[in-house]
Design a protein around this motif. Structure first.
Motif, PDB file in Angstrom:
ATOM      1  N   VAL A   8     -11.380  -4.143   3.375  1.00 42.93           N
ATOM      2  CA  VAL A   8     -11.570  -2.663   2.978  1.00 42.93           C
ATOM      3  C   VAL A   8     -11.906  -2.867   1.580  1.00 42.93           C
ATOM      4  CG1 VAL A   8     -10.104  -0.751   2.156  1.00 42.93           C
ATOM      5  CG2 VAL A   8      -9.892  -1.532   4.498  1.00 42.93           C
TER       6      VAL A   8
ATOM      7  N   PHE B 119      -7.941   2.928  10.352  1.00 38.23           N
ATOM      8  CA  PHE B 119      -8.283   1.468  10.024  1.00 38.23           C
ATOM      9  C   PHE B 119      -7.569   0.585  11.112  1.00 38.23           C
ATOM     10  CE2 PHE B 119      -9.298   3.162   5.972  1.00 38.23           C
ATOM     11  CZ  PHE B 119     -10.659   2.355   5.865  1.00 38.23           C
TER      12      PHE B 119
ATOM     13  N   GLN C 243      -6.908   2.584   1.774  1.00 38.09           N
ATOM     14  CA  GLN C 243      -6.305   2.218   3.262  1.00 38.09           C
ATOM     15  C   GLN C 243      -5.129   2.042   2.973  1.00 38.09           C
ATOM     16  OE1 GLN C 243      -6.218  -1.885   3.456  1.00 38.09           O
ATOM     17  NE2 GLN C 243      -4.174  -1.138   4.376  1.00 38.09           N
TER      18      GLN C 243
END
Length: 361
Positions: free
Chosen positions: A35, A241, A19
């Motif tokens: 994550v 994200f 991420q």
């Protein structure tokens, strides 16, 4: 094809997804920790951590005073520790550190001391990164934009520190935030990720097959499979994200991205000295009319800005405007997004997004 594990130095995670670190405060402990908890690598943005824990720092007019309060060590330590607690032993938690920030060396050392498992560093060539890390068992991933940059870093690190990158992030010009290219190169097909990757893979093999992570415009499972087949070890995804509940930005920040059209997401000039990609909002219109917020340089955030001189040239203070965006202030915020940000249509849990990206076809 079944997704392989991602192995970098002493780190191995179930899925080849990192991420992207997004500042200010778009990826702090909630996003990075969740994550990691779901089998990927979560990245904490180290810039402007004083905004996350203002009780740790000295403030003036709502802004952290000077770099030691802006890029605050105790605040960063708290964020990393909280992210690792959320991760609960799963995945891995690392940091993203811009070479351009003031107090870069200190922030690297703060990150190591706080327990970051890897450091991703760009916005300039991190030629002295191994010096600041020392003998700590931390994976080092420079961000590069070409095979030439990878070669330069490898030669420099090997000669000066007897060390090579544990992996490298090849970031193409479709990413959000700052680009490692000129305005013209960002639009040139020769500098797009698909054309940059093959020579970088070849250069990586010359140094012992350094894993290459691709970033910039990676959106779905089809993109992941394509780049893995081209020889990448994994992908880095940032903008996707933003569309999660756990993303640390204010809901109004997420709404700006959700409402953005393709034409709204454009390149702008930045005080950091690189082009940057974000959503055109009221801020840009106010800059054109001369009614944008005044530049005060309370925090002295990045060295290229030279205490506000570059900010006055481009018309805004980057740390103040990014901080306003993180807080959801739509009139004065600067909202970074990758070129595909207009494709976000809903907010989902991190777990659901990762399941979508990793499910076997």
């Amino acid at each position: 094809m079944k997704l392989p594990h991602l192995k970098i130095r002493n780190i191995e995670v179930p899925y080849p997804i990192i991420q992207g670190g997004m500042g200010i405060g778009v990826s702090w402990e909630r996003l990075a920790g969740n994550v990691a908890k779901n089998g990927c690598i979560g990245i904490v943005s180290t810039v402007c951590t004083g905004y996350r824990h203002p009780n740790f720092v000295k403030m003036k007019k709502g802004r952290p005073v000077k770099p030691e309060n802006l890029h605050n060590g105790p605040a960063l330590t708290k964020i990393i520790e909280d992210a690792k607690q959320i991760a609960d032993g799963m995945g891995a938690v690392g940091v993203n550190i811009l070479c351009a920030i003031t107090d870069y060396a200190r922030v690297v050392k703060d990150s190591v001391a706080a327990g970051a498992q890897l450091i991703i560093s760009g916005a300039g060539l991190p030629l002295r990164l191994p010096e600041y890390v020392g003998k700590a068992d931390v994976a080092l991933l420079p961000i590069i934009s070409s095979s030439r940059a990878l070669k330069l870093i490898c030669k420099s690190w090997q000669r000066r520190y007897d060390r090579l990158p544990d992996a490298a992030v090849l970031e193409g010009p479709l990413s959000g935030g700052h680009q490692g290219f000129t305005m013209e190169q960002c639009e040139d097909p020769a500098f797009q990720l698909d054309n940059l990757l093959p020579p970088v893979i070849e250069e990586a093999k010359r140094w012992g097959d350094i894993p290459i992570i691709v970033a910039g415009g990676v959106w779905d499972r089809g993109d992941i499979d394509k780049y893995l087949e081209m020889g990448a070890a994994g992908v880095q995804m940032g903008t996707r994200f933003i569309g999660t509940y756990e993303c640390d930005a204010d809901p109004h920040f997420k709404q700006v991205i959700l409402e953005a059209t393709k034409d709204d997401i454009q390149l702008i000039h930045s005080p950091v000295g690189y082009p940057a990609r974000g959503v055109i909002t009221q801020l840009q219109h106010d800059m054109e009319s001369g009614t944008a917020p005044p530049i005060q340089c309370i925090s002295n955030c990045v060295t290229p800005c030279d205490h506000g001189k570059e900010a006055k040239e481009v018309g805004f203070c980057i740390s103040d405007r990014l901080a306003d965006a993180q807080r959801g202030k739509q009139d004065t915020g600067l909202f970074f997004s990758g070129s595909n940000g207009y494709r976000l249509s809903e907010i989902v849990p991190v777990k659901e997004l990762i399941e979508e990206l990793t499910a076997d076809p």
